[in-house]
Design an enzyme around this catalytic site. Structure first.
Site, PDB file in Angstrom:
ATOM      1  N   LYS A 181       0.829  -1.201   0.000  1.00 49.79           N
ATOM      2  CA  LYS A 181       0.000   0.000   0.000  1.00 49.79           C
ATOM      3  C   LYS A 181       0.865   1.253   0.000  1.00 49.79           C
ATOM      4  CE  LYS A 181      -3.725  -2.543   2.162  1.00 49.79           C
ATOM      5  NZ  LYS A 181      -4.326  -3.006   3.429  1.00 49.79           N
ATOM      6  N   GLN A 240      -4.233  -1.734   9.845  1.00 53.30           N
ATOM      7  CA  GLN A 240      -4.139  -3.063   9.247  1.00 53.30           C
ATOM      8  C   GLN A 240      -4.710  -4.111  10.200  1.00 53.30           C
ATOM      9  OE1 GLN A 240      -3.063  -3.795   6.087  1.00 53.30           O
ATOM     10  NE2 GLN A 240      -3.728  -5.878   6.501  1.00 53.30           N
ATOM     11  N   ASP A 255     -10.841   3.311   4.813  1.00 50.32           N
ATOM     12  CA  ASP A 255     -10.933   1.859   4.668  1.00 50.32           C
ATOM     13  C   ASP A 255     -12.347   1.360   4.948  1.00 50.32           C
ATOM     14  OD1 ASP A 255      -9.744  -0.578   4.031  1.00 50.32           O
ATOM     15  OD2 ASP A 255      -9.230  -1.037   6.101  1.00 50.32           O
TER      16      ASP A 255
END
Length: 281
Positions: free
Chosen positions: A54, A98, A121
């Site tokens: 990413k 994450q 996200d």
């Protein structure tokens, strides 16, 4: 019948090309690049790989990426404190935590420390509510990528029976809400669904998001159905029995190269969205 393979890499490239242009315009207007902050807790090799990917994609697309690493022993309060600091940092436009995180951490509490305007996200309750109710929040990235794949291949969910296998809060549940918002009739399936094969056999659109290799057998697929395999298991195996399913479906995503590339592309596109919303040109 042999299915047309949905090229997620090509769709992702188009999203990233547009995002690159928007990021460059933002930088010219505001004197800085849109910024994505990533938070990684622990030593999981796969998570390290994903975060590194990413970060690299940010750089090639014209975004700043700021990485924050916490030890495996970090507790919920420590992670929440970091995320809260990032949420109040005007130089940060989007926050990615994450997951999965170590077992001692309350993931939901950490996610809820992300302010909705930086939840690129799509993991907070506010974002899920926006997806369900047609609001202005950010989509969960994999479901958002799935919808872009359907659009790229001219698949209109309206009036179609969509079966979602999986009910995770960041994949199964939100993709069902997005499909419902596009006038599909949505059935959720999960580990307690009886006669799963018959439910799948009635589907015009199948979204496999359960995380069990080749759970969905090829001969379950209705001839002419669209198959979206969001599973990724060891050995580059999806949740769908690919070769057999491809003999019956009209469109199918491969693993890898299907859903995966669009997930990161949507993440970066939504980071630029976040920057533009806070500091419009």
């Amino acid at each position: 019948m042999r299915a047309t393979v949905i090229d997620g890499t090509a769709v992702a490239k188009r999203i990233l090309d547009e995002t690159r242009q928007r990021a460059a315009k933002f930088e010219r207007s505001h004197g800085r690049k849109p910024c994505l902050a990533t938070v990684l807790v622990g030593d999981d090799p796969a998570s390290h790989t994903y975060v590194r990917m990413k970060g690299n994609r940010c750089r090639t697309t014209g975004l700043d990426s700021r990485h924050h690493q916490l030890p495996q022993t970090a507790g919920t309060c420590q992670v929440v404190e970091l995320v809260t600091e990032l949420a109040h940092d005007d130089a940060v436009d989007g926050i990615l935590v994450q997951h999965p995180m170590p077992a001692q951490i309350d993931e939901r509490e950490v996610f809820e420390a992300i302010t909705p305007d930086k939840d690129v996200d799509g993991v907070t309750l506010a974002s899920f509510s926006a997806m369900a109710l047609g609001g202005r929040g950010f989509q969960s990235c994999t479901p958002g990528g799935i919808m872009r794949l359907l659009d790229a291949y001219d698949v209109d969910p309206a009036g179609q029976h969509a079966v979602v296998i999986g009910r995770s809060p960041i994949l199964g549940k939100p993709v069902g809400m997005l499909l419902l918002g596009r006038d599909a009739t949505v059935t959720y399936c999960h580990s307690k669904t009886t006669n799963l094969s018959a439910v799948v056999a009635a589907a015009d659109i199948v979204v496999a998001a359960v995380g069990r290799p080749e759970l969905i057998k090829g001969d379950w697929i209705k001839p002419g159905a669209v198959v979206i395999d969001a599973g990724y298991n060891p050995g580059n195996v999806g949740d769908v029995e690919y070769r057999a399913a491809a003999e019956r479906a009209c469109l199918i995503t491969p693993v890898p190269g299907g859903v995966g590339p669009t997930t990161i592309a949507v993440l970066l596109a939504q980071t630029v969205d976040a920057a533009e919303r806070v500091t419009p040109s």
